[in-house]
Design a protein around this motif. Structure first.
Motif, short mmCIF file in Angstrom:
data_model
loop_
_atom_site.label_atom_id
_atom_site.label_comp_id
_atom_site.label_asym_id
_atom_site.label_seq_id
_atom_site.Cartn_x
_atom_site.Cartn_y
_atom_site.Cartn_z
N TRP A 11 0.85 -1.19 0.00
CA TRP A 11 0.00 0.00 0.00
C TRP A 11 0.88 1.23 0.00
O TRP A 11 1.97 1.25 0.57
CB TRP A 11 -0.89 0.04 1.25
N PHE A 12 0.39 2.29 -0.61
CA PHE A 12 1.04 3.59 -0.59
C PHE A 12 0.05 4.57 0.01
O PHE A 12 -1.16 4.40 -0.13
CB PHE A 12 1.42 4.04 -2.00
N TYR A 13 0.56 5.60 0.67
CA TYR A 13 -0.31 6.64 1.20
C TYR A 13 0.37 7.99 1.03
O TYR A 13 1.57 8.05 0.77
CB TYR A 13 -0.65 6.38 2.68
N THR A 14 -0.41 9.04 1.13
CA THR A 14 0.16 10.38 1.00
C THR A 14 0.22 11.04 2.37
O THR A 14 -0.65 10.85 3.21
CB THR A 14 -0.67 11.27 0.05
N GLN A 15 1.27 11.81 2.56
CA GLN A 15 1.43 12.55 3.80
C GLN A 15 2.27 13.79 3.48
O GLN A 15 3.37 13.66 2.95
CB GLN A 15 2.11 11.70 4.87
N GLY A 16 1.72 14.95 3.80
CA GLY A 16 2.45 16.19 3.53
C GLY A 16 2.76 16.39 2.06
O GLY A 16 3.78 16.95 1.71
#
Length: 190
Positions: A11-16
């Motif tokens: 999984w990949f996620y976005t942050q900042g």
């Protein structure tokens, strides 16, 4: 809804504004439990057409332990309204400093050392403080801060518009800041 993800699925996620990962689904759930990410965090894995808010994926089953964000109309906007009118307050500070300067000798070391920097230091620190306190208030209301903290430190008007977008509010306080800023500029020239 049941979680059908394999533990080794990437999984990949976005942050900042940055893509993070790949991480397994259980690590994503740990980040959710630690409130590092929330239902609004964009995530992606192979098989998804595009980035999706976590709340729209099978990982959302783990959101039930997290209460939803407070309704935007229930969030206190007092700090952002204070920020919106702040340029006019800063005008009064500048007038007071100019009045002091006009009533004292031109080579006044006290003015040059301590008072002169106040014309820019007070607005910068006050804007940052109001924005950071408001960002913390939004976190407690269940809204992730993401880029808000960066804007809070750097650009108050951008913060106001991004905040309004994040809460799905009309950015009236952002427009009031612009009007206050323009009025303060006009009054400085008079």
């Amino acid at each position: 809804m049941t979680d059908t993800t394999a533990s080794d699925e990437a999984w990949f996620y976005t942050q900042g504004g940055q893509r993070k990962g790949p991480i397994p689904a259980n690590k994503l759930r740990e980040l959710l439990a630690a409130q590092t990410i929330d239902g609004e965090t964009l995530i992606w894995r192979r098989g998804l057409a595009d980035w999706q808010p976590l709340r729209d994926t099978e990982i959302a089953a783990h959101l039930r332990d997290t209460p939803p964000a407070v309704a935007a109309n229930q969030v206190n906007n007092g700090l952002v309204w204070a920020l919106a009118f702040a340029p006019l307050v800063y005008l009064f500070i500048d007038v007071a400093l100019l009045n002091y300067q006009n009533n004292h000798p031109a080579d006044d070391a006290f003015f040059e050392t301590f008072l002169s920097p106040l014309s820019w230091l007070v607005p910068v620190l006050t804007n940052a403080a109001l924005c950071l306190v408001d960002t913390e208030q939004l976190k407690r209301a269940g809204y992730s801060s993401g880029w808000l903290t960066l804007f809070a430190l750097l650009l108050a008007p951008v913060y106001l518009f991004v905040r309004a977008q994040r809460l799905r509010q009309t950015p009236t306080y952002g427009f009031v800041w612009i009007a206050s800023f323009l009025i303060s500029i006009i009054l400085r020239t008079v």
